[in-house]
Design a protein around this motif. Structure first.
Motif, PDB file in Angstrom:
ATOM      1  N   GLY A  15       0.824  -1.189   0.000  1.00  0.00           N
ATOM      2  CA  GLY A  15       0.000   0.000   0.000  1.00  0.00           C
ATOM      3  C   GLY A  15       0.864   1.246   0.000  1.00  0.00           C
ATOM      4  O   GLY A  15       1.991   1.235   0.491  1.00  0.00           O
ATOM      5  N   SER A  16       0.332   2.306  -0.557  1.00  0.00           N
ATOM      6  CA  SER A  16       1.055   3.570  -0.568  1.00  0.00           C
ATOM      7  C   SER A  16       0.066   4.704  -0.792  1.00  0.00           C
ATOM      8  O   SER A  16      -1.059   4.491  -1.239  1.00  0.00           O
ATOM      9  CB  SER A  16       2.127   3.592  -1.666  1.00  0.00           C
ATOM     10  N   ILE A  17       0.531   5.911  -0.477  1.00  0.00           N
ATOM     11  CA  ILE A  17      -0.246   7.124  -0.732  1.00  0.00           C
ATOM     12  C   ILE A  17       0.576   8.010  -1.642  1.00  0.00           C
ATOM     13  O   ILE A  17       1.729   8.319  -1.346  1.00  0.00           O
ATOM     14  CB  ILE A  17      -0.590   7.870   0.576  1.00  0.00           C
ATOM     15  N   VAL A 117      -3.173   4.351  -3.050  1.00  0.00           N
ATOM     16  CA  VAL A 117      -4.082   5.493  -3.029  1.00  0.00           C
ATOM     17  C   VAL A 117      -3.425   6.643  -3.782  1.00  0.00           C
ATOM     18  O   VAL A 117      -2.285   7.016  -3.477  1.00  0.00           O
ATOM     19  CB  VAL A 117      -4.399   5.934  -1.578  1.00  0.00           C
ATOM     20  N   ILE A 118      -4.142   7.196  -4.758  1.00  0.00           N
ATOM     21  CA  ILE A 118      -3.643   8.328  -5.537  1.00  0.00           C
ATOM     22  C   ILE A 118      -4.648   9.459  -5.375  1.00  0.00           C
ATOM     23  O   ILE A 118      -5.800   9.331  -5.791  1.00  0.00           O
ATOM     24  CB  ILE A 118      -3.495   7.985  -7.032  1.00  0.00           C
ATOM     25  N   ALA A 119      -4.223  10.565  -4.763  1.00  0.00           N
ATOM     26  CA  ALA A 119      -5.112  11.698  -4.516  1.00  0.00           C
ATOM     27  C   ALA A 119      -4.564  12.948  -5.198  1.00  0.00           C
ATOM     28  O   ALA A 119      -3.361  13.214  -5.144  1.00  0.00           O
ATOM     29  CB  ALA A 119      -5.242  11.940  -3.014  1.00  0.00           C
ATOM     30  N   ALA A 120      -5.458  13.700  -5.821  1.00  0.00           N
ATOM     31  CA  ALA A 120      -5.073  14.950  -6.476  1.00  0.00           C
ATOM     32  C   ALA A 120      -5.869  16.095  -5.869  1.00  0.00           C
ATOM     33  O   ALA A 120      -7.055  15.943  -5.564  1.00  0.00           O
ATOM     34  CB  ALA A 120      -5.337  14.869  -7.981  1.00  0.00           C
ATOM     35  N   GLY A 121      -5.210  17.252  -5.684  1.00  0.00           N
ATOM     36  CA  GLY A 121      -5.917  18.402  -5.146  1.00  0.00           C
ATOM     37  C   GLY A 121      -5.035  19.630  -5.052  1.00  0.00           C
ATOM     38  O   GLY A 121      -3.812  19.561  -5.204  1.00  0.00           O
ATOM     39  N   LEU A 122      -5.683  20.746  -4.797  1.00  0.00           N
ATOM     40  CA  LEU A 122      -4.981  22.008  -4.588  1.00  0.00           C
ATOM     41  C   LEU A 122      -4.250  21.955  -3.260  1.00  0.00           C
ATOM     42  O   LEU A 122      -4.846  21.602  -2.239  1.00  0.00           O
ATOM     43  CB  LEU A 122      -5.969  23.175  -4.562  1.00  0.00           C
ATOM     44  N   ASP A 123      -2.988  22.331  -3.247  1.00  0.00           N
ATOM     45  CA  ASP A 123      -2.270  22.371  -1.976  1.00  0.00           C
ATOM     46  C   ASP A 123      -2.510  23.685  -1.244  1.00  0.00           C
ATOM     47  O   ASP A 123      -2.425  23.750  -0.034  1.00  0.00           O
ATOM     48  CB  ASP A 123      -0.780  22.115  -2.168  1.00  0.00           C
ATOM     49  N   MET A 124      -2.843  24.757  -2.007  1.00  0.00           N
ATOM     50  CA  MET A 124      -3.119  26.072  -1.402  1.00  0.00           C
ATOM     51  C   MET A 124      -4.425  26.630  -1.954  1.00  0.00           C
ATOM     52  O   MET A 124      -4.773  26.391  -3.105  1.00  0.00           O
ATOM     53  CB  MET A 124      -1.992  27.061  -1.719  1.00  0.00           C
ATOM     54  N   ASP A 125      -5.115  27.420  -1.124  1.00  0.00           N
ATOM     55  CA  ASP A 125      -6.332  28.077  -1.583  1.00  0.00           C
ATOM     56  C   ASP A 125      -5.985  29.405  -2.264  1.00  0.00           C
ATOM     57  O   ASP A 125      -4.810  29.720  -2.467  1.00  0.00           O
ATOM     58  CB  ASP A 125      -7.323  28.260  -0.433  1.00  0.00           C
ATOM     59  N   PHE A 126      -6.988  30.197  -2.580  1.00  0.00           N
ATOM     60  CA  PHE A 126      -6.766  31.456  -3.295  1.00  0.00           C
ATOM     61  C   PHE A 126      -6.029  32.497  -2.455  1.00  0.00           C
ATOM     62  O   PHE A 126      -5.517  33.473  -2.989  1.00  0.00           O
ATOM     63  CB  PHE A 126      -8.102  32.026  -3.791  1.00  0.00           C
ATOM     64  N   GLN A 127      -5.944  32.287  -1.144  1.00  0.00           N
ATOM     65  CA  GLN A 127      -5.194  33.188  -0.269  1.00  0.00           C
ATOM     66  C   GLN A 127      -3.788  32.662   0.007  1.00  0.00           C
ATOM     67  O   GLN A 127      -3.102  33.163   0.889  1.00  0.00           O
ATOM     68  CB  GLN A 127      -5.948  33.389   1.044  1.00  0.00           C
ATOM     69  N   ALA A 128      -3.374  31.650  -0.732  1.00  0.00           N
ATOM     70  CA  ALA A 128      -2.061  31.008  -0.586  1.00  0.00           C
ATOM     71  C   ALA A 128      -1.882  30.358   0.789  1.00  0.00           C
ATOM     72  O   ALA A 128      -0.780  30.276   1.311  1.00  0.00           O
ATOM     73  CB  ALA A 128      -0.931  31.985  -0.889  1.00  0.00           C
ATOM     74  N   LYS A 129      -2.984  29.859   1.355  1.00  0.00           N
ATOM     75  CA  LYS A 129      -2.953  29.137   2.627  1.00  0.00           C
ATOM     76  C   LYS A 129      -3.181  27.656   2.353  1.00  0.00           C
ATOM     77  O   LYS A 129      -3.868  27.295   1.400  1.00  0.00           O
ATOM     78  CB  LYS A 129      -4.057  29.664   3.552  1.00  0.00           C
ATOM     79  N   PRO A 130      -2.602  26.774   3.195  1.00  0.00           N
ATOM     80  CA  PRO A 130      -2.839  25.343   3.018  1.00  0.00           C
ATOM     81  C   PRO A 130      -4.341  25.051   2.950  1.00  0.00           C
ATOM     82  O   PRO A 130      -5.131  25.645   3.681  1.00  0.00           O
ATOM     83  CB  PRO A 130      -2.198  24.725   4.262  1.00  0.00           C
ATOM     84  N   ALA A 139       1.726  14.920   4.348  1.00  0.00           N
ATOM     85  CA  ALA A 139       2.642  14.448   5.391  1.00  0.00           C
ATOM     86  C   ALA A 139       2.648  12.925   5.488  1.00  0.00           C
ATOM     87  O   ALA A 139       3.664  12.326   5.829  1.00  0.00           O
ATOM     88  CB  ALA A 139       2.260  15.059   6.736  1.00  0.00           C
ATOM     89  N   LYS A 140       1.533  12.293   5.173  1.00  0.00           N
ATOM     90  CA  LYS A 140       1.418  10.836   5.266  1.00  0.00           C
ATOM     91  C   LYS A 140       1.812  10.123   3.964  1.00  0.00           C
ATOM     92  O   LYS A 140       1.954   8.915   3.943  1.00  0.00           O
ATOM     93  CB  LYS A 140      -0.011  10.442   5.635  1.00  0.00           C
TER      94      LYS A 140
END
Length: 191
Positions: A15-17, A117-130, A139-140
């Motif tokens: 298994g992996s992420i 497990v393969i997940a895709a997504g934005l790392d930051m929002d429009f305010q450049a926050k996590p 982290a995992k």
């Protein structure tokens, strides 16, 4: 980058992420679809999920900005993945930033069972926050691929999603009418 050793040894309990992240218009969903199709070609059992709230292109399929698509199951919360993602070898998750804070724990449980497990997504929002559960998920993860877009202002690599419309809502679905990719310098010029 992803170690293809795991693809070559599907019968082993490994298994992996993997996390694919970056700003809007960087090709995250395109890369997720590519990896999931490769798993399907390898005849692995694949299940794909997206947040039920993401209906921009299609109510059920994951669709990239280039209109490539792959069928998926829209779900309300991350814990549903545990129920629907059993007895598979690969789980794909799009728009991971829109899921609840249980997503990292769910992904870890799946990986501990030998599921890729393969997940895709934005790392930051429009305010450049996590954004949402992405920092904990990264982290995992064993593998993280940060993809950049092209800054529409100056043409260099873009790592930020600049919101064009006046809204302070963190969760605001939109496309080119609402967001554009920008480099750090161009992002900060109009803030």
């Amino acid at each position: 980058m992803y170690n293809d050793h795991f693809e070559r040894t599907p019968n082993l309990l490994r298994g992996s992420i993997e996390v694919i992240c970056g700003p809007m218009f960087s090709g995250k969903t395109e890369e997720l679809i590519r990896r999931l199709r490769r798993a399907q070609i390898a005849k692995l059992k694949v299940e794909i999920f997206k947040p039920a709230t993401d209906t921009r292109y299609d109510a059920t399929a994951i669709v990239s900005h280039d209109l490539n698509s792959i069928p998926s199951s829209p779900i309300e919360n991350a814990s549903s993945i545990l129920l629907l993602g059993s007895n598979v070898q690969v789980v794909g998750i799009d728009e991971a930033q829109f899921f609840d804070d249980e997503l990292p724990h769910v992904c870890e449980q799946l990986a501990n069972k030998g599921i890729r497990v393969i997940a895709a997504g934005l790392d930051m929002d429009f305010q450049a926050k996590p954004f949402g559960p992405m920092p904990q998920l990264m982290a995992k993860a064993e593998f993280i691929t940060k993809i950049t877009a092209i800054c529409v202002r100056c043409g260099v690599s873009a790592t930020h999603s600049f919101r064009l419309i006046p809204s302070k809502e963190q969760f605001l679905l939109g496309e080119k009418e609402s967001y554009e990719p920008r480099c750090r310098t161009c992002y900060n010029l109009d803030r």
